[in-house]
Design an enzyme around this catalytic site. Structure first.
Site, mmCIF file in Angstrom:
data_model
loop_
_atom_site.group_PDB
_atom_site.id
_atom_site.type_symbol
_atom_site.label_atom_id
_atom_site.label_comp_id
_atom_site.label_asym_id
_atom_site.label_seq_id
_atom_site.Cartn_x
_atom_site.Cartn_y
_atom_site.Cartn_z
ATOM 1 N N VAL A 68 0.833 -1.206 0.000
ATOM 2 C CA VAL A 68 0.000 0.000 0.000
ATOM 3 C C VAL A 68 0.870 1.259 0.000
ATOM 4 C CG1 VAL A 68 -1.561 1.387 1.442
ATOM 5 C CG2 VAL A 68 -2.039 -1.021 1.034
ATOM 6 N N THR A 122 -5.530 -0.872 7.469
ATOM 7 C CA THR A 122 -6.869 -1.353 7.828
ATOM 8 C C THR A 122 -6.858 -1.671 9.321
ATOM 9 O OG1 THR A 122 -7.089 -2.285 5.627
ATOM 10 C CG2 THR A 122 -8.619 -3.097 7.314
ATOM 11 N N GLU A 162 -7.692 2.327 2.507
ATOM 12 C CA GLU A 162 -7.251 2.113 1.127
ATOM 13 C C GLU A 162 -8.006 0.933 0.530
ATOM 14 O OE1 GLU A 162 -5.117 3.861 -0.988
ATOM 15 O OE2 GLU A 162 -6.185 2.428 -2.248
ATOM 16 N N PHE A 167 -16.309 -10.382 -8.797
ATOM 17 C CA PHE A 167 -16.173 -11.194 -7.575
ATOM 18 C C PHE A 167 -17.153 -12.359 -7.528
ATOM 19 C CE2 PHE A 167 -12.746 -9.520 -5.030
ATOM 20 C CZ PHE A 167 -12.380 -8.464 -5.848
ATOM 21 N N LEU A 168 -17.510 -12.847 -8.711
ATOM 22 C CA LEU A 168 -18.318 -14.064 -8.787
ATOM 23 C C LEU A 168 -17.545 -15.170 -9.502
ATOM 24 C CD1 LEU A 168 -21.944 -12.740 -9.531
ATOM 25 C CD2 LEU A 168 -21.014 -13.591 -7.369
ATOM 26 N N GLY A 172 -7.816 -15.740 -0.858
ATOM 27 C CA GLY A 172 -6.590 -15.807 -0.067
ATOM 28 C C GLY A 172 -6.036 -14.404 0.034
ATOM 29 N N CYS A 192 -5.398 -9.777 2.844
ATOM 30 C CA CYS A 192 -6.467 -8.873 3.286
ATOM 31 C C CYS A 192 -7.752 -9.575 3.686
ATOM 32 C CB CYS A 192 -6.735 -7.861 2.189
ATOM 33 S SG CYS A 192 -5.234 -6.977 1.752
ATOM 34 N N LYS A 216 -3.304 -14.908 -6.116
ATOM 35 C CA LYS A 216 -4.012 -14.497 -7.330
ATOM 36 C C LYS A 216 -2.945 -14.067 -8.342
ATOM 37 C CE LYS A 216 -4.646 -9.608 -6.518
ATOM 38 N NZ LYS A 216 -5.582 -8.497 -6.573
HETATM 39 P P1 NAD Z 1 3.291 -4.669 3.965
HETATM 40 O O1 NAD Z 1 3.626 -5.727 4.950
HETATM 41 O O2 NAD Z 1 3.491 -4.930 2.522
HETATM 42 O O3 NAD Z 1 4.127 -3.348 4.309
HETATM 43 C C1 NAD Z 1 4.215 -2.829 5.586
HETATM 44 C C2 NAD Z 1 5.549 -2.085 5.724
HETATM 45 O O4 NAD Z 1 5.557 -1.409 6.982
HETATM 46 C C3 NAD Z 1 6.770 -3.000 5.707
HETATM 47 O O5 NAD Z 1 7.703 -2.545 4.744
HETATM 48 C C4 NAD Z 1 7.342 -2.863 7.128
HETATM 49 O O6 NAD Z 1 8.746 -2.972 7.196
HETATM 50 C C5 NAD Z 1 6.886 -1.474 7.508
HETATM 51 N N1 NAD Z 1 6.866 -1.195 8.956
HETATM 52 C C6 NAD Z 1 6.466 -2.014 9.965
HETATM 53 N N2 NAD Z 1 6.612 -1.376 11.146
HETATM 54 C C7 NAD Z 1 7.084 -0.139 10.891
HETATM 55 C C8 NAD Z 1 7.412 0.977 11.698
HETATM 56 N N3 NAD Z 1 7.274 0.935 13.021
HETATM 57 N N4 NAD Z 1 7.887 2.089 11.097
HETATM 58 C C9 NAD Z 1 8.043 2.133 9.739
HETATM 59 N N5 NAD Z 1 7.743 1.115 8.932
HETATM 60 C C10 NAD Z 1 7.267 -0.023 9.489
HETATM 61 O O7 NAD Z 1 1.788 -4.265 4.270
HETATM 62 P P2 NAD Z 1 0.649 -3.859 3.205
HETATM 63 O O8 NAD Z 1 0.188 -5.063 2.469
HETATM 64 O O9 NAD Z 1 1.115 -2.681 2.444
HETATM 65 O O10 NAD Z 1 -0.543 -3.443 4.179
HETATM 66 C C11 NAD Z 1 -0.486 -2.269 4.960
HETATM 67 C C12 NAD Z 1 -1.869 -1.989 5.514
HETATM 68 O O11 NAD Z 1 -2.756 -1.653 4.443
HETATM 69 C C13 NAD Z 1 -2.538 -3.173 6.221
HETATM 70 O O12 NAD Z 1 -3.313 -2.685 7.280
HETATM 71 C C14 NAD Z 1 -3.433 -3.770 5.159
HETATM 72 O O13 NAD Z 1 -4.543 -4.456 5.705
HETATM 73 C C15 NAD Z 1 -3.898 -2.529 4.427
HETATM 74 N N6 NAD Z 1 -4.258 -2.745 3.030
HETATM 75 C C16 NAD Z 1 -3.503 -3.573 2.255
HETATM 76 C C17 NAD Z 1 -3.829 -3.736 0.907
HETATM 77 C C18 NAD Z 1 -3.028 -4.661 0.028
HETATM 78 O O14 NAD Z 1 -3.438 -4.872 -1.101
HETATM 79 N N7 NAD Z 1 -1.911 -5.223 0.486
HETATM 80 C C19 NAD Z 1 -4.898 -3.019 0.356
HETATM 81 C C20 NAD Z 1 -5.647 -2.163 1.182
HETATM 82 C C21 NAD Z 1 -5.304 -2.036 2.518
HETATM 83 C C1 UGA Z 2 -8.675 -6.969 -1.773
HETATM 84 C C2 UGA Z 2 -9.754 -5.970 -2.239
HETATM 85 O O1 UGA Z 2 -10.162 -6.303 -3.567
HETATM 86 C C3 UGA Z 2 -9.219 -4.543 -2.221
HETATM 87 O O2 UGA Z 2 -10.274 -3.644 -2.554
HETATM 88 C C4 UGA Z 2 -8.729 -4.223 -0.816
HETATM 89 O O3 UGA Z 2 -8.158 -2.936 -0.774
HETATM 90 C C5 UGA Z 2 -7.685 -5.227 -0.408
HETATM 91 O O4 UGA Z 2 -8.240 -6.566 -0.484
HETATM 92 C C6 UGA Z 2 -7.258 -4.991 1.008
HETATM 93 O O5 UGA Z 2 -8.029 -4.568 1.827
HETATM 94 O O6 UGA Z 2 -6.097 -5.205 1.314
HETATM 95 P P1 UGA Z 2 -6.576 -8.167 -2.904
HETATM 96 O O7 UGA Z 2 -6.536 -9.000 -1.666
HETATM 97 O O8 UGA Z 2 -5.327 -7.575 -3.412
HETATM 98 O O9 UGA Z 2 -7.609 -6.939 -2.706
HETATM 99 O O10 UGA Z 2 -7.140 -9.071 -4.080
HETATM 100 P P2 UGA Z 2 -8.559 -9.399 -4.741
HETATM 101 O O11 UGA Z 2 -8.449 -9.169 -6.180
HETATM 102 O O12 UGA Z 2 -9.666 -8.773 -4.015
HETATM 103 O O13 UGA Z 2 -8.639 -10.978 -4.497
HETATM 104 C C7 UGA Z 2 -8.654 -11.514 -3.187
HETATM 105 C C8 UGA Z 2 -8.777 -13.017 -3.259
HETATM 106 O O14 UGA Z 2 -10.082 -13.397 -3.701
HETATM 107 C C9 UGA Z 2 -7.808 -13.687 -4.230
HETATM 108 O O15 UGA Z 2 -7.311 -14.865 -3.656
HETATM 109 C C10 UGA Z 2 -8.649 -14.001 -5.448
HETATM 110 O O16 UGA Z 2 -8.178 -15.121 -6.160
HETATM 111 C C11 UGA Z 2 -9.984 -14.313 -4.787
HETATM 112 N N1 UGA Z 2 -11.147 -14.072 -5.685
HETATM 113 C C12 UGA Z 2 -11.411 -12.828 -6.167
HETATM 114 C C13 UGA Z 2 -11.980 -15.136 -6.021
HETATM 115 O O17 UGA Z 2 -11.762 -16.287 -5.575
HETATM 116 N N2 UGA Z 2 -13.069 -14.908 -6.822
HETATM 117 C C14 UGA Z 2 -13.347 -13.682 -7.314
HETATM 118 O O18 UGA Z 2 -14.346 -13.546 -8.044
HETATM 119 C C15 UGA Z 2 -12.505 -12.607 -6.982
#
Ligand code: NAD
Ligand code: UGA
Length: 448
Positions: free
Chosen positions: A12, A126, A156, A254-255, A262, A265, A336
């Site tokens: 993110v 989150t 996000e 998402f169907l 997986g 998130c 995915k």
């Molecule tokens: P990530 O694990 O990829 O990245 C987190 C980063 O934070 C790492 O680089 C880590 O080293 C750093 N970090 C940890 N502790 C720290 C500190 N004290 N100071 C500075 N840096 C530090 O995580 P992510 O997947 O980017 O997710 C971040 C948040 O966003 C989560 O809450 C997640 O649920 C939410 N989110 C993720 C996605 C996604 O697609 N991955 C989408 C929407 C929301």
């Molecule tokens: C998901 C949400 O789509 C984002 O909007 C959100 O920001 C994010 O989580 C988050 O909160 O971190 P992401 O996990 O990157 O994003 O991937 P998706 O594309 O949503 O897929 C999630 C999982 O569901 C995957 O394993 C995918 O294979 C599965 N999926 C998705 C299905 O099995 N069927 C579908 O129709 C769609």
């Protein structure tokens, strides 16, 4: 031009930082992971995300995107003191499904002791409903002397594999705060995106994030339940989904039935929401069903492999390790397509179940091999799909990578010991697969 700090350069933080820099802002990125920061300074991406490398490189070259491990430099830089500080650190699953807020706490404490001027602290991670208030309390209580600050929730919604596009073209921007003025200031950062803006209170913004993820997860479990029924009644879930999707109230997104959700998130966020409900004495029965159906989707793939591989093998009937001596290939290891993230990967879970049943596993993924190699034990990692197919008693499709959609299936079949494919992503046409001589099972594609 605004001075922005992004804390945490993960899936993110990095796309967001590069995106804000691309709008002409000066963005300082802080991370405690020294290797990540050192790599980024040398142009090495810590994650695989289409389009991110180019966006990052462009903004680093323009001097708008800077990486550091120093909170002091990022927050209090003499030439450009920060106005906005985004928290984008991980909130993984903790005990009993509760979100683990240790990283958010560490960031809040470090901001409190480092800041030397007023700040708007924006939570991108989150986090459970109520965390914004909790962050305020931490910052206030840890500040050596009182300095004004505001906390804004700005969840996000980007997806991995599409992070750059999703950040640039969001369906909406949600801002929650008790300080309307602070929320309006954050809204200004998003003006170039021209996205619908929802300004609300802190707790409602936090809930919008969980409710959105839980709803999408529910859609996936719903279609997997329908797929299961389709298999008993001889209907094709792909066509059912298409037929449902034309209804604007339902929508096709998402169907896709398959392995269930997986990733980093949905699994943790549905659990965390369910935990929040339980703590408040509510019974989240729909969420519980969503999670159970999701777990069953993975188990169902393993049952299909077992049934097909052992169908004519009398020696295995009634045995515990029924797949002993069988070689199963798994094509796709990421949760995915278009990501190398292995968190909560369904194929990895399936591999472990197959191994527990005695199977020997070969695996291949176009991008996630390096990360997968660290997680998987006793798995032969292959160079490509055809090397993987060599000597396999069955192949499981684990991820919907484009390159698997156009495989030379005749070549694949020739290499296999038995031409069995269990397709967890419904990539192929069952009729064509039968014509090619495969024993083929998708998910919800008519009678099994
Ligand atoms: P990530 O694990 O990829 O990245 C987190 C980063 O934070 C790492 O680089 C880590 O080293 C750093 N970090 C940890 N502790 C720290 C500190 N004290 N100071 C500075 N840096 C530090 O995580 P992510 O997947 O980017 O997710 C971040 C948040 O966003 C989560 O809450 C997640 O649920 C939410 N989110 C993720 C996605 C996604 O697609 N991955 C989408 C929407 C929301
Ligand atoms: C998901 C949400 O789509 C984002 O909007 C959100 O920001 C994010 O989580 C988050 O909160 O971190 P992401 O996990 O990157 O994003 O991937 P998706 O594309 O949503 O897929 C999630 C999982 O569901 C995957 O394993 C995918 O294979 C599965 N999926 C998705 C299905 O099995 N069927 C579908 O129709 C769609």
């Amino acid at each position: 031009m605004k001075n922005i700090v992004v804390i945490g350069v993960g899936y993110v933080g990095l796309p967001m930082a590069a995106g804000f820099a691309d709008f002409g802002n000066r963005v300082m990125c802080v991370d405690v992971n020294e290797d990540r920061i050192a790599g980024l300074k040398n142009g090495i991406m810590p994650i695989y995300e289409p389009g991110l490398e180019e966006l990052t490189r462009r903004n680093v070259a323009a001097g708008r995107l800077i990486f550091t491990t120093s909170y002091e430099d990022a927050l209090n830089g003499k030439d450009a003191p920060a106005e906005y500080v985004f928290i984008a650190v991980g909130t993984p699953e903790g005990v009993d499904g509760e979100a683990d807020l240790r990283y958010v706490r560490a960031v809040a404490e470090t901001i409190a002791v480092t800041m030397d001027h007023p700040l708007i602290i924006i939570n991108k991670s989150t986090v459970p409903v109520g965390t914004g208030d909790w962050v305020s309390d931490i910052v206030r209580s840890k500040q050596p002397k009182p300095i004004p600050f505001s906390v804004v929730s700005n969840p996000e919604f980007l997806r991995e594999g599409a992070a750059v596009t999703d950040f640039m073209y969001p369906d909406r921007v949600v801002l929650g705060s008790l300080d309307e003025n602070a929320a309006q200031k954050v809204a200004q950062l998003y003006l170039p995106l021209r996205a619908p803006l929802i300004i609300t209170d802190l707790r409602t913004a936090e809930m919008i994030k969980y409710a959105s993820n839980a709803f999408l997860a529910t859609k996936i479990s719903f279609i997997n339940e329908i797929a299961n029924i389709c298999e008993a009644l001889g209907a094709d879930v792909k066509e059912v989904a298409a037929g449902m999707g034309y209804d604007k109230r339902i929508g096709r997104a998402f169907l896709d039935a398959g392995l269930g959700y997986g990733g980093s998130c949905f699994p943790k966020d549905v659990k965390a929401l369910s935990h929040m409900a339980n703590i408040q004495g509510k019974h989240p029965q729909l969420l519980e069903a969503v999670m159970q159906i999701n777990a069953d989707a993975r188990r169902s793939i393993v049952s299909k492999v077992r049934d097909l591989v052992c169908a004519n093998d009398k020696r295995t009937s009634g045995r515990l390790n029924r797949l002993e001596g069988k070689v199963i290939g798994v094509l796709g290891l990421a949760f995915k397509a278009n990501t190398d993230d292995m968190r909560e990967s369904q194929p990895v879970d399936i591999i472990r179940m197959l191994q527990a049943d005695g199977a020997t596993i070969k695996a291949y993924d176009p991008v996630a091999m390096e990360n997968a190699g660290r997680l998987l034990k006793n798995v032969t990692l292959c160079e490509d799909s055809y090397e993987l197919a060599d000597g396999c008693d069955a192949i499981v499709i684990g991820t919907e990578w484009n390159e698997f959609k156009n495989l030379d299936l005749v070549k694949l079949k020739k290499a296999m010991r038995h031409p069995i494919i269990v397709d967890g992503r419904n990539l192929y046409d069952p009729t064509k697969m039968r014509e090619l001589g495969f024993t083929y099972r998708g998910v919800g594609r008519g009678y099994v």
